[in-house]
Motif scaffolding. Structure first.
Motif, PDB file in Angstrom:
ATOM      1  N   GLN A  49       0.741  -1.320   0.002  1.00  0.00           N
ATOM      2  CA  GLN A  49       0.065   0.131  -0.006  1.00  0.00           C
ATOM      3  C   GLN A  49       0.957   1.416   0.011  1.00  0.00           C
ATOM      4  O   GLN A  49       1.644   1.575   0.738  1.00  0.00           O
ATOM      5  CB  GLN A  49      -0.893  -0.011   1.256  1.00  0.00           C
ATOM      6  CG  GLN A  49      -2.009   1.164   1.159  1.00  0.00           C
ATOM      7  CD  GLN A  49      -2.889   1.028   2.564  1.00  0.00           C
ATOM      8  OE1 GLN A  49      -3.521  -0.173   2.621  1.00  0.00           O
ATOM      9  NE2 GLN A  49      -3.394   2.074   2.768  1.00  0.00           N
ATOM     10  N   LYS A  54      -7.556   4.359   2.859  1.00  0.00           N
ATOM     11  CA  LYS A  54      -8.266   3.881   1.926  1.00  0.00           C
ATOM     12  C   LYS A  54      -9.203   4.858   1.325  1.00  0.00           C
ATOM     13  O   LYS A  54      -9.692   5.743   1.901  1.00  0.00           O
ATOM     14  CB  LYS A  54      -8.684   2.477   2.044  1.00  0.00           C
ATOM     15  CG  LYS A  54      -7.660   1.510   2.749  1.00  0.00           C
ATOM     16  CD  LYS A  54      -8.308   0.110   2.860  1.00  0.00           C
ATOM     17  CE  LYS A  54      -7.161  -1.040   3.258  1.00  0.00           C
ATOM     18  NZ  LYS A  54      -7.725  -2.250   3.521  1.00  0.00           N
ATOM     19  N   ARG A  63     -14.444   3.203   3.313  1.00  0.00           N
ATOM     20  CA  ARG A  63     -13.156   3.348   2.593  1.00  0.00           C
ATOM     21  C   ARG A  63     -12.319   1.900   2.746  1.00  0.00           C
ATOM     22  O   ARG A  63     -12.157   1.524   3.742  1.00  0.00           O
ATOM     23  CB  ARG A  63     -12.309   4.392   3.414  1.00  0.00           C
ATOM     24  CG  ARG A  63     -12.793   5.622   3.238  1.00  0.00           C
ATOM     25  CD  ARG A  63     -11.976   6.733   4.128  1.00  0.00           C
ATOM     26  NE  ARG A  63     -12.158   8.117   3.979  1.00  0.00           N
ATOM     27  CZ  ARG A  63     -11.480   8.854   3.033  1.00  0.00           C
ATOM     28  NH1 ARG A  63     -10.666   8.145   2.635  1.00  0.00           N
ATOM     29  NH2 ARG A  63     -11.792  10.359   3.171  1.00  0.00           N
ATOM     30  N   THR A  64     -12.502   1.301   1.583  1.00  0.00           N
ATOM     31  CA  THR A  64     -12.180  -0.292   1.233  1.00  0.00           C
ATOM     32  C   THR A  64     -11.056  -0.396   0.382  1.00  0.00           C
ATOM     33  O   THR A  64     -10.268  -1.296   0.182  1.00  0.00           O
ATOM     34  CB  THR A  64     -13.111  -1.198   1.201  1.00  0.00           C
ATOM     35  OG1 THR A  64     -13.588  -0.827  -0.136  1.00  0.00           O
ATOM     36  CG2 THR A  64     -14.345  -0.991   2.169  1.00  0.00           C
ATOM     37  N   ALA A  66      -7.360   0.562  -1.449  1.00  0.00           N
ATOM     38  CA  ALA A  66      -6.086   0.966  -1.463  1.00  0.00           C
ATOM     39  C   ALA A  66      -5.542   1.056  -2.631  1.00  0.00           C
ATOM     40  O   ALA A  66      -5.589   0.389  -3.667  1.00  0.00           O
ATOM     41  CB  ALA A  66      -5.079  -0.240  -0.535  1.00  0.00           C
ATOM     42  N   TRP A  76      -5.065  -0.295  -8.431  1.00  0.00           N
ATOM     43  CA  TRP A  76      -6.167  -0.309  -7.173  1.00  0.00           C
ATOM     44  C   TRP A  76      -7.233  -1.317  -8.089  1.00  0.00           C
ATOM     45  O   TRP A  76      -7.463  -1.323  -9.343  1.00  0.00           O
ATOM     46  CB  TRP A  76      -6.425   1.040  -7.069  1.00  0.00           C
ATOM     47  CG  TRP A  76      -7.114   2.085  -8.115  1.00  0.00           C
ATOM     48  CD1 TRP A  76      -8.422   2.075  -8.835  1.00  0.00           C
ATOM     49  CD2 TRP A  76      -6.383   2.943  -8.821  1.00  0.00           C
ATOM     50  NE1 TRP A  76      -8.310   3.054  -9.531  1.00  0.00           N
ATOM     51  CE2 TRP A  76      -7.103   3.551  -9.837  1.00  0.00           C
ATOM     52  CE3 TRP A  76      -5.056   3.318  -8.739  1.00  0.00           C
ATOM     53  CZ2 TRP A  76      -6.590   4.459 -10.645  1.00  0.00           C
ATOM     54  CZ3 TRP A  76      -4.398   4.037  -9.672  1.00  0.00           C
ATOM     55  CH2 TRP A  76      -5.225   4.854 -10.342  1.00  0.00           C
TER      56      TRP A  76
END
Length: 225
Positions: A49, A54, A63-64, A66, A76
């Protein structure tokens, strides 16, 4: 990925004439050139990451997502919302797209905005504390591979979006991948992988044949690395 626009209303209120409508191109968009989808996806099985946190895929989601480093590229895995911004056409305008804007962050070689139903492009999040795409070697007109349902499309970085949402591409990109390109109700909720090659540039940005040839070469180096 939706962006409210008050400019159109301001234009009407001011009594200004609407912008001329761009004529859509009938040139086919190339898909599945260079390495296969499986070869590219094999390079995205683990995530180093690089984003500081995220992203959401839409306003109402958590927010999932990255942003991950993969050597010569970043990637991504997200959804695809439809960006119809740029020069207005019969398919992309304030009537067909409630969130329409007549500009794009990165213009064509003639200085005008991109044409979303002609040029396959992706949208990157605006710079924020979560991620600065420039710090990862990405810039306007950069080369990207977009993968969906075993298809590979080479596109350019053509616009920026909200700084907390990721996963958006132009009408032309969606259509080429077999995704509903309607800006009001199209797109897909998941299953799209975006791989953007560092320190790359397609010139002119609107030339899809050039975008494909540049992308093929960079993708071949990426899978061999």
């Amino acid at each position: 990925m939706r962006k409210l626009l008050l400019f159109s209303a301001m234009v009407v209120a001011a009594g200004l004439a609407p912008a001329a409508t761009a004529v859509a191109s009938t040139a086919p968009v190339a898909v599945q050139a260079g390495p296969t989808a499986q070869q590219l996806l094999a390079k995205t099985t683990s995530c180093k990451q690089v984003s500081n946190g995220k992203y959401k895929t839409d306003d109402e989601t958590g927010r999932t997502i990255a942003v991950c480093d993969a050597g010569g590229a970043v990637f991504w895995k997200a959804d695809m919302d439809i960006d119809c911004d740029g020069q207005p056409t019969a398919r992309c305008n304030k009537d067909t797209d409630p969130w329409f804007q007549d500009g794009t962050a990165f213009p064509r070689s003639d200085g005008k905005a991109l044409i979303a139903d002609q040029t396959p492009y992706i949208v990157v999040p605006s710079v924020s504390s979560t991620w600065n795409f420039g710090n990862s070697g990405l810039k306007g007109a950069g080369s990207c591979a977009v993968i969906y349902n075993n298809k590979v499309l080479y596109a350019v970085i053509g616009d920026t979006g909200p700084n907390d949402i990721i996963g958006e591409a132009s009408y032309a990109a969606a259509k080429a991948l077999g995704i509903n390109p309607d800006p009001a109700n199209g797109g897909v909720d998941s299953g799209v992988t975006y791989i953007c090659f560092k320190n790359s540039k397609v010139s002119p940005i609107e030339d899809h044949a050039k975008s494909t040839s540049v992308g093929e070469g960079l993708a071949a180096k990426f899978v061999q690395g």
